[in-house]
Design a protein around this motif. Structure first.
Motif, PDB file in Angstrom:
ATOM      1  N   ALA A 151      38.935  54.118  23.493  1.00  0.00           N
ATOM      2  CA  ALA A 151      38.234  53.202  23.523  1.00  0.00           C
ATOM      3  C   ALA A 151      36.736  53.170  24.022  1.00  0.00           C
ATOM      4  O   ALA A 151      35.994  52.678  24.324  1.00  0.00           O
ATOM      5  N   LYS A 152      36.748  54.493  25.037  1.00  0.00           N
ATOM      6  CA  LYS A 152      35.594  54.718  25.898  1.00  0.00           C
ATOM      7  C   LYS A 152      34.986  54.310  26.311  1.00  0.00           C
ATOM      8  O   LYS A 152      33.947  53.663  26.552  1.00  0.00           O
ATOM      9  N   GLN A 153      35.614  53.246  27.755  1.00  0.00           N
ATOM     10  CA  GLN A 153      35.636  52.528  28.343  1.00  0.00           C
ATOM     11  C   GLN A 153      36.496  52.493  29.175  1.00  0.00           C
ATOM     12  O   GLN A 153      37.297  53.305  29.522  1.00  0.00           O
ATOM     13  N   PRO A 154      35.948  52.034  30.893  1.00  0.00           N
ATOM     14  CA  PRO A 154      36.667  52.270  32.175  1.00  0.00           C
ATOM     15  C   PRO A 154      38.059  51.110  31.882  1.00  0.00           C
ATOM     16  O   PRO A 154      38.206  50.511  31.284  1.00  0.00           O
ATOM     17  N   ALA A 155      39.135  51.891  32.211  1.00  0.00           N
ATOM     18  CA  ALA A 155      40.297  51.185  32.467  1.00  0.00           C
ATOM     19  C   ALA A 155      39.840  49.111  33.146  1.00  0.00           C
ATOM     20  O   ALA A 155      40.779  48.936  32.321  1.00  0.00           O
ATOM     21  N   GLY A 156      38.981  49.051  33.789  1.00  0.00           N
ATOM     22  CA  GLY A 156      39.329  47.503  34.659  1.00  0.00           C
ATOM     23  C   GLY A 156      38.155  47.251  33.349  1.00  0.00           C
ATOM     24  O   GLY A 156      38.242  46.116  33.629  1.00  0.00           O
ATOM     25  N   ALA A 157      37.030  47.617  32.934  1.00  0.00           N
ATOM     26  CA  ALA A 157      36.856  47.264  31.534  1.00  0.00           C
ATOM     27  C   ALA A 157      37.616  46.582  30.035  1.00  0.00           C
ATOM     28  O   ALA A 157      37.817  45.720  29.814  1.00  0.00           O
ATOM     29  N   TYR A 158      38.461  47.840  29.481  1.00  0.00           N
ATOM     30  CA  TYR A 158      39.157  47.822  28.906  1.00  0.00           C
ATOM     31  C   TYR A 158      40.137  46.491  28.970  1.00  0.00           C
ATOM     32  O   TYR A 158      40.931  45.079  28.340  1.00  0.00           O
ATOM     33  N   ALA A 159      41.160  46.655  30.079  1.00  0.00           N
ATOM     34  CA  ALA A 159      42.219  45.542  30.667  1.00  0.00           C
ATOM     35  C   ALA A 159      42.237  45.182  31.830  1.00  0.00           C
ATOM     36  O   ALA A 159      42.508  45.479  32.484  1.00  0.00           O
ATOM     37  N   PRO A 160      41.484  44.730  31.821  1.00  0.00           N
ATOM     38  CA  PRO A 160      40.627  44.324  33.497  1.00  0.00           C
ATOM     39  C   PRO A 160      42.069  43.566  34.539  1.00  0.00           C
ATOM     40  O   PRO A 160      41.949  43.555  35.845  1.00  0.00           O
ATOM     41  N   GLU A 161      42.985  42.948  34.088  1.00  0.00           N
ATOM     42  CA  GLU A 161      44.774  42.545  34.776  1.00  0.00           C
ATOM     43  C   GLU A 161      45.645  44.036  34.901  1.00  0.00           C
ATOM     44  O   GLU A 161      46.845  43.019  34.876  1.00  0.00           O
ATOM     45  N   SER A 162      45.102  44.936  33.656  1.00  0.00           N
ATOM     46  CA  SER A 162      46.129  45.297  34.446  1.00  0.00           C
ATOM     47  C   SER A 162      46.835  46.260  35.379  1.00  0.00           C
ATOM     48  O   SER A 162      46.336  46.249  35.988  1.00  0.00           O
ATOM     49  N   MET A 163      47.781  47.427  35.312  1.00  0.00           N
ATOM     50  CA  MET A 163      48.061  47.659  36.533  1.00  0.00           C
ATOM     51  C   MET A 163      47.587  48.940  36.550  1.00  0.00           C
ATOM     52  O   MET A 163      46.822  48.476  38.411  1.00  0.00           O
ATOM     53  N   ILE A 164      47.497  49.634  36.248  1.00  0.00           N
ATOM     54  CA  ILE A 164      46.609  50.644  36.255  1.00  0.00           C
ATOM     55  C   ILE A 164      45.095  50.546  36.716  1.00  0.00           C
ATOM     56  O   ILE A 164      44.111  50.719  37.813  1.00  0.00           O
ATOM     57  N   ALA A 165      43.756  49.244  36.323  1.00  0.00           N
ATOM     58  CA  ALA A 165      42.422  49.070  37.125  1.00  0.00           C
ATOM     59  C   ALA A 165      42.930  48.356  38.000  1.00  0.00           C
ATOM     60  O   ALA A 165      41.870  48.916  38.880  1.00  0.00           O
ATOM     61  N   HIS A 166      43.755  47.769  38.488  1.00  0.00           N
ATOM     62  CA  HIS A 166      44.010  47.586  40.024  1.00  0.00           C
ATOM     63  C   HIS A 166      44.278  48.897  41.212  1.00  0.00           C
ATOM     64  O   HIS A 166      43.805  48.427  41.981  1.00  0.00           O
ATOM     65  N   GLU A 167      45.404  49.616  39.795  1.00  0.00           N
ATOM     66  CA  GLU A 167      45.369  50.829  41.405  1.00  0.00           C
ATOM     67  C   GLU A 167      44.273  51.445  41.580  1.00  0.00           C
ATOM     68  O   GLU A 167      43.703  52.099  42.577  1.00  0.00           O
ATOM     69  N   LEU A 168      43.417  51.436  40.845  1.00  0.00           N
ATOM     70  CA  LEU A 168      42.259  51.955  40.680  1.00  0.00           C
ATOM     71  C   LEU A 168      40.914  51.267  41.750  1.00  0.00           C
ATOM     72  O   LEU A 168      40.122  52.380  41.523  1.00  0.00           O
ATOM     73  N   THR A 169      40.638  50.523  40.923  1.00  0.00           N
ATOM     74  CA  THR A 169      40.013  49.375  42.158  1.00  0.00           C
ATOM     75  C   THR A 169      40.265  49.287  43.302  1.00  0.00           C
ATOM     76  O   THR A 169      39.794  50.028  44.299  1.00  0.00           O
ATOM     77  N   GLU A 170      41.928  49.869  44.013  1.00  0.00           N
ATOM     78  CA  GLU A 170      42.097  50.162  44.927  1.00  0.00           C
ATOM     79  C   GLU A 170      41.904  51.144  45.831  1.00  0.00           C
ATOM     80  O   GLU A 170      41.647  51.625  46.631  1.00  0.00           O
ATOM     81  N   ILE A 171      42.193  51.938  44.899  1.00  0.00           N
ATOM     82  CA  ILE A 171      41.235  53.579  45.402  1.00  0.00           C
ATOM     83  C   ILE A 171      39.904  53.432  45.898  1.00  0.00           C
ATOM     84  O   ILE A 171      39.490  54.269  46.542  1.00  0.00           O
ATOM     85  N   ALA A 172      39.491  53.172  44.679  1.00  0.00           N
ATOM     86  CA  ALA A 172      37.917  53.212  44.495  1.00  0.00           C
ATOM     87  C   ALA A 172      37.332  52.416  46.071  1.00  0.00           C
ATOM     88  O   ALA A 172      36.501  52.608  47.297  1.00  0.00           O
ATOM     89  N   SER A 173      37.931  51.090  46.524  1.00  0.00           N
ATOM     90  CA  SER A 173      37.591  50.701  47.695  1.00  0.00           C
ATOM     91  C   SER A 173      38.248  50.978  49.036  1.00  0.00           C
ATOM     92  O   SER A 173      37.039  50.819  49.741  1.00  0.00           O
ATOM     93  N   TRP A 174      38.645  51.458  48.637  1.00  0.00           N
ATOM     94  CA  TRP A 174      39.552  52.488  49.757  1.00  0.00           C
ATOM     95  C   TRP A 174      38.324  53.703  50.354  1.00  0.00           C
ATOM     96  O   TRP A 174      37.783  53.924  51.362  1.00  0.00           O
TER      97      TRP A 174
END
Length: 77
Positions: free
Chosen positions: A46-69
């Motif tokens: 869909a040419k979207q970031p995972a967090g925009a495409y499915a903000p409640e998904s497991m991968i979106a949460h994991e990627l956010t955790e890594i980015a924050s770290w």
């Protein structure tokens, strides 16, 4: 410095040795496993970031955790 490891398996002797070296060196390590999530493939299609495409998904949460770290480490320097 930050390292992003992919396909890391501490069950393999060489990779376990590397982990020990990093721990001995005092490198900051974040233990987050990025799960194989179908959302990632769908978001890419869909040419979207995972967090925009499915903000409640497991991968979106994991990627956010890594980015924050990474940002916390950058700000601490």
């Amino acid at each position: 410095e930050r390292l992003l490891l992919t396909q890391f398996s501490s069950r393999r002797a060489l990779q376990q040795d590397l982990l020990e070296l990093w721990l001995q060196a005092g490198l900051p390590i974040l233990s987050v496993r990025l799960h194989r999530d179908e959302v990632m493939a769908c978001a890419l299609a869909a040419k979207q970031p995972a967090g925009a495409y499915a903000p409640e998904s497991m991968i979106a949460h994991e990627l956010t955790e890594i980015a924050s770290w990474c940002l916390r480490g950058e700000l601490a320097q």
